[in-house]
Design a protein around this motif. Structure first.
Motif, PDB file in Angstrom:
ATOM      1  N   THR A 226       0.345   4.386  -0.234  1.00 24.97           N
ATOM      2  CA  THR A 226      -0.137   5.457   0.829  1.00 24.97           C
ATOM      3  C   THR A 226       0.348   5.241   2.030  1.00 24.97           C
ATOM      4  OG1 THR A 226      -1.998   5.454  -0.883  1.00 24.97           O
ATOM      5  CG2 THR A 226      -1.992   6.976   1.180  1.00 24.97           C
TER       6      THR A 226
ATOM      7  N   ASP B  44       1.072  -1.178   0.009  1.00 25.72           N
ATOM      8  CA  ASP B  44      -0.089   0.031   0.053  1.00 25.72           C
ATOM      9  C   ASP B  44       0.832   1.331   0.023  1.00 25.72           C
ATOM     10  OD1 ASP B  44      -1.442   2.042   0.667  1.00 25.72           O
ATOM     11  OD2 ASP B  44      -2.578   0.945   2.236  1.00 25.72           O
TER      12      ASP B  44
ATOM     13  N   ALA C 218       4.123   5.742   2.259  1.00 20.29           N
ATOM     14  CA  ALA C 218       4.468   7.348   2.314  1.00 20.29           C
ATOM     15  C   ALA C 218       4.395   7.763   3.699  1.00 20.29           C
ATOM     16  CB  ALA C 218       3.727   7.773   1.450  1.00 20.29           C
ATOM     17  N   LYS C 219       3.699   7.304   4.671  1.00 19.94           N
ATOM     18  CA  LYS C 219       3.562   7.869   6.111  1.00 19.94           C
ATOM     19  C   LYS C 219       4.799   7.537   6.758  1.00 19.94           C
ATOM     20  CE  LYS C 219      -1.423   7.055   6.421  1.00 19.94           C
ATOM     21  NZ  LYS C 219      -2.488   6.327   6.737  1.00 19.94           N
TER      22      LYS C 219
END
Ligand code: TXA
Ligand code: MG
Length: 319
Positions: free
Chosen positions: A38, A36, A41-42
């Motif tokens: 996204t 994932d 990215a965290k």
């Protein structure tokens, strides 16, 4: 002890794209669902990690490897058979399912099957591979306890699965494969000698211009705020300054200790396994004392000494 409820909640968090701090036998990791982008990215955001530095993907079973990589060379297979689950990461050609963000756009991905029970149970429950770098801000000292993670991220910290102190205390050994040879990209918890006993010569990256290097192996890394100097003997700065000493054992430090404000022995008996397990916590304790300088003594390069010296010299590097 981590309850089943905590484990299930953490797995749920991961499935929903949230970060979870996971215990491993090396250091605590900042985990996200590796498939994932996204969520991944965290990790970069919280760590303030540059995007050119790729992540290690953690799996719970060797069988999961085939969903992530194209091909496994024979010697790498032998290493995995011997050292997995454990502190060894293997860099192999990736399949398209692995997001480019995880690998910083490289065609290869680093994979590890951790030895820590909790880590493997969590990956199994989450049902996805977990991308996890060490749970510290970029360049800072890696965490070997849950408190280290809390100190680092404060109220920004994601859920932490606290399983106590990490047994090994330095990160995994990272190996790649280049021109029919196994190349060690980062020394770590599995020693070069133990790999060579199994498969013959293992080249150390950077010792010739041909072998690939690891983008994350920046010179300055694992660094305390206090300037750290790596020197064999003596106390290299002015006498009115406060200096702390980081050294293997009382025996290895046969010199006069009066010039030092504080001393941290990595292992009273000079045991490298214990020294590796204590390294990052000892560095943090000295860093908390408001000293002008930390003087660190290199250990021998045999066994885990290679990984210890690697971390010390990166902590000492100017940039
Ligand atoms: O023990 C460990 O390996 C810990 C725990 C949490 O598993 N993780 C860890 O991750 O140390 P990190 O992100 O701090 O270090 C990953 C290292 C970096 O040096 C990076 O450059 C290298 O692995 N790496 C990752 N993917 C790579 C790739 N495709 N090619 C070459 N090096 C890679
Ligand atoms: Mg790290």
């Amino acid at each position: 002890m981590i309850s089943d409820l905590q484990l299930n909640e953490a797995a749920e968090d991961l499935r929903n794209g949230r970060l979870v701090v996971i215990p491993t036998e090396t250091v605590y990791g900042l985990g996200a669902n590796a498939l994932d982008a996204t969520a991944v990215a965290k990790i970069f955001e919280l760590k303030q990690r540059p995007h050119f530095d790729p992540l290690i993907v953690h799996i719970s079973d060797q069988a999961d490897l085939k969903t992530l990589v194209r091909h496994v060379p024979e010697k790498i297979q032998q290493l995995m058979d011997q050292f997995w689950p454990g502190p060894l990461s293997v860099v192999l050609e990736k399949l398209p399912i692995v997001p480019d963000l995880v690998t910083s756009g490289l065609d290869s991905v680093a994979i590890r099957c951790p030895g820590h029970q909790t880590a493997r149970s969590l990956i199994r429950l989450a049902g996805c591979p977990i991308a996890a770098p060490s749970a510290n801000r970029f360049g800072a000292i890696s965490p070997t306890t849950a408190d280290h993670v809390r100190e680092q991220f404060g109220h920004q910290s994601p859920k932490i699965l606290d399983a106590g102190a990490c047994e090994i205390g330095v990160e995994s050994t990272v190996v790649g494969y280049h021109q029919d040879e196994v190349v060690m990209l980062r020394p770590g918890g599995i020693t070069r000698e133990s790999m060579e006993t199994l498969i013959g010569e293992v080249r150390i990256a950077g010792t010739d211009n041909e072998s690939p290097s690891s983008p994350g192996q920046l010179t300055k890394h694992y660094a305390p705020r206090t300037p750290l100097k790596l020197v064999e003997h003596g106390r290299p700065i002015a006498s009115d300054t406060k200096v702390g000493l980081l050294t293997l054992s009382p025996e290895s430090e046969a010199e006069d200790l009066r010039g030092f404000q504080a001393v941290e022995y990595l292992s009273r008996d000079g045991c490298y396994r214990q020294a590796a397990a204590n390294l990052f916590a000892a560095m943090r304790r000295l860093d908390a004392l408001g000293l002008d300088q930390i003087v660190a003594r290199p250990v021998g390069n045999q066994g885990l000494g290679l990984a210890i010296n690697d971390r010390l010299s990166r902590a000492a590097a100017k940039s």
